[in-house]
Design an enzyme around this catalytic site. Sequence first.
Site, mmCIF file in Angstrom:
data_model
loop_
_atom_site.group_PDB
_atom_site.id
_atom_site.type_symbol
_atom_site.label_atom_id
_atom_site.label_comp_id
_atom_site.label_asym_id
_atom_site.label_seq_id
_atom_site.Cartn_x
_atom_site.Cartn_y
_atom_site.Cartn_z
ATOM 1 C CE LYS A 40 31.830 43.788 58.210
ATOM 2 N NZ LYS A 40 32.920 44.605 58.775
ATOM 3 C CE1 TYR A 263 13.358 20.334 75.868
ATOM 4 C CE2 TYR A 263 13.273 22.117 74.269
ATOM 5 C CZ TYR A 263 13.441 20.772 74.563
ATOM 6 O OH TYR A 263 13.697 19.882 73.563
HETATM 7 C C1 PLP Z 1 32.549 45.921 58.788
HETATM 8 C C2 PLP Z 1 33.435 46.991 58.365
HETATM 9 C C3 PLP Z 1 32.913 48.157 57.775
HETATM 10 C C4 PLP Z 1 31.439 48.433 57.698
HETATM 11 O O1 PLP Z 1 30.982 48.809 58.980
HETATM 12 P P1 PLP Z 1 29.526 49.414 59.174
HETATM 13 O O2 PLP Z 1 29.533 49.898 60.569
HETATM 14 O O3 PLP Z 1 28.577 48.286 58.983
HETATM 15 O O4 PLP Z 1 29.353 50.453 58.150
HETATM 16 C C5 PLP Z 1 33.813 49.078 57.262
HETATM 17 N N1 PLP Z 1 35.146 48.891 57.373
HETATM 18 C C6 PLP Z 1 35.684 47.812 57.986
HETATM 19 C C7 PLP Z 1 37.157 47.688 58.075
HETATM 20 C C8 PLP Z 1 34.847 46.828 58.506
HETATM 21 O O5 PLP Z 1 35.377 45.771 59.125
#
Ligand code: PLP
Length: 367
Positions: A40, A263
């Site tokens: 993601k 700035y």
């Molecule tokens: C983002 C997410 C993961 C992965 O999490 P990590 O801590 O990066 O391993 C796994 N399951 C769900 C439901 C998530 O939203």
Amino acid sequence: MISSLHRPTKAKITLDAVSQNIKAVMEHIPSNPKVWAVVKANAYGHGAIAVSHHIESQVDGFCVSNVDEAIELRQAGIKKSILVLGVVLPEEIYLAKDYHLSLTIASMDWYVLAKELGTSLKGLVCHIKVDSGMGRIGVRSQSEAEQLITSLESDGAIVEGIFTHFATADEADESQFNQQLSFFKTLIAGLEKCPPLVHASNSATSIWHAETVFNAVRLGVVIYGLNPSGYTLAMPYALTPALSLESALVHVKEVPAGVAIGYGGTYHSEQAEIIGTLPIGYADGWTRDMQDFKVLVDGQFCQIVGRVSMDQVTIRLPKRYPLGTRVTLIGENGQESLSATDVADKRGTINYEVLCLLSDRVPREYD
Ligand SMILES: *Cc1c(COP(=O)(O)O)cnc(C)c1O
């Protein structure tokens, strides 16, 4: 934002490090679960398409947060299963079917809405989400899980999995983790017909609670080589960070004592100093709170002085360096290194956020 190719600021990504990290984690899990790579948010800033292509043969599937991220992968030719972890409203279900995606179903309310809209659920592949204590999405009782599975199946949906997500798997105090685990286990055990895939493990769970893994894991930050706890819990084995962030000096000058930089004139040279300028700023994800943090030049730490602007950063150099000299913001330079976790500590946040905030303006370069 357009990817700015004609400046020396880039994120370098070693795709083999991702493969090695997946191997390292899986070698330390006693059972032999299916592996889903969580890609993601553009693979936590590493580039979802490049990462997914590189590891597709090594994993059983991918997790993304929404339908658009899933479609991006399908359009890039990714064939393995893709599970959308967030809630997809019923009006978008047709996309899940068109692109062969698995959806997370998190409530009976969702099912009722789908029925009201007259949406056909036939053939929809889904995973039931259980809220065992995270408090975001998911059914909170066994009866709701049971009812959801029965309803979905009666409409011809394929309930392929059931899962939950831990809120504190990266913390030293295991009490909430254990409560969530036992809630989920009890719920699963009481189901009349448990879906074939049962999963609960994010990175932290796969590292520090490897014995609790069900039959699939969802590996996120760990595959990019970062410790999910930051510096709170020690990694029991080594990982290789896959991303480094580099820029270069595009301007170098000597100023006398008392000269204002940036700035707001928040910094004045303390004596005659050499000030270098880098073409990176908060629009690249190098946020304003990086003022007074450090970067690496020629194997030495140099302080960021003055405000971080949208597009530029000024640093104090120990001597004059030629234009084009490489500057490392995350990664190794000489004998020294700076990690995304170091950057996160300075910002009072987590390494995940540091990587996700690297904007599209920063080109990703792969080796
Ligand atoms: C983002 C997410 C993961 C992965 O999490 P990590 O801590 O990066 O391993 C796994 N399951 C769900 C439901 C998530 O939203």
